[in-house]
Design a protein around this motif. Structure first.
Motif, PDB file in Angstrom:
ATOM      1  N   ILE A  11       0.785  -1.283  -0.051  1.00  0.00           N
ATOM      2  CA  ILE A  11       0.042   0.046   0.062  1.00  0.00           C
ATOM      3  C   ILE A  11       1.039   1.330  -0.011  1.00  0.00           C
ATOM      4  N   TYR A  63      -3.554   6.909   3.051  1.00  0.00           N
ATOM      5  CA  TYR A  63      -3.598   6.338   1.641  1.00  0.00           C
ATOM      6  C   TYR A  63      -4.868   7.319   1.016  1.00  0.00           C
ATOM      7  N   LEU A  98     -10.686   3.615  -1.913  1.00  0.00           N
ATOM      8  CA  LEU A  98     -10.931   2.265  -0.933  1.00  0.00           C
ATOM      9  C   LEU A  98     -12.215   1.570  -1.359  1.00  0.00           C
ATOM     10  N   TYR A 118     -10.381   2.309  10.950  1.00  0.00           N
ATOM     11  CA  TYR A 118     -10.888   1.613   9.931  1.00  0.00           C
ATOM     12  C   TYR A 118     -12.308   1.829   9.710  1.00  0.00           C
ATOM     13  N   LEU A 141      -3.951   3.308   5.706  1.00  0.00           N
ATOM     14  CA  LEU A 141      -5.044   3.156   5.033  1.00  0.00           C
ATOM     15  C   LEU A 141      -5.474   4.495   5.052  1.00  0.00           C
TER      16      LEU A 141
END
Length: 206
Positions: free
Chosen positions: A44, A81, A88, A104, A78
């Motif tokens: 990632i 990102y 996503l 998350y 994440l």
């Protein structure tokens, strides 16, 4: 072709069935790089065009004290990102057994899996996010019931069966990026032609 990073498959959802669907949906448009729980953090960091998560958090859900794969480092990666412009896509079991108080769920998916009854006919209906076109199809499927923070996202798909109704698809922006969550489908139901068309259309829209 743009590069897609996918981490898919778990105890209840064979990796091969999800890969087959993604290969069919993404062929001739995207190149898919499949990650393992061991190299996801590394991959990632290479800033893929799209990240797909289609696996639950528990490594062995039948074990009461099962280990999980998503730790704080991965959650933070994440978040960085997506906030920096990443995309996503969270599919089906990518909503299952994650910490509802973690970044998350709280910041990215803004929804999570609660339960599903025995498989039966499930109707999916809604409207495409980007065009004046309705969505409607039926699948013999697990009817996923989810909890969604409806005030902080955009719902475009619902599901209904003899067991009730639930949200089935939602999307929102996060920083410079975009997140889309989709609850169908389980294993054999992934082969449904209408679902595959919807999945491809949504990925192209993202």
């Amino acid at each position: 072709m743009e590069r897609v990073l996918a981490i898919v498959g778990d105890y209840y959802h064979p990796e091969e069935k999800i890969k087959e669907t993604l290969e069919f949906v993404l062929k001739n448009t995207y190149w898919v790089d499949y990650a393992s729980i061991n190299n996801f953090s590394m991959l990632i960091r290479e800033d893929p065009y799209l990240v797909i998560i289609g696996r639950e958090n528990k490594l062995n859900p039948q074990d009461k004290n099962s280990l999980i794969w998503m730790d704080d480092e991965i959650e933070n990666l994440l978040v960085d990102y997506v906030s920096n412009g990443g995309r996503l896509l969270v599919m089906h079991s990518g909503l299952a057994s994650y910490d509802v108080s973690g970044k998350y769920v709280r910041e990215l998916t803004r929804g999570y899996f609660k339960y599903h009854p025995e498989r039966k006919m499930v109707k999916y209906y809604g409207r495409y996010p980007d065009k004046d076109k309705d969505i409607y199809f039926e699948i013999f499927d697990e009817h996923y019931f989810v909890e969604v923070d409806k005030e902080s996202t955009n719902i475009f798909l619902y599901s209904t069966s003899l067991d009730g109704e639930s949200v089935a698809g939602w999307y929102h922006e996060y920083g410079k990026g975009k997140i889309l969550c989709l609850t169908p489908a389980h294993n054999e139901a992934l082969a449904n032609e209408n679902l595959r068309k919807l999945l491809r259309d949504l990925i192209l829209w993202m």
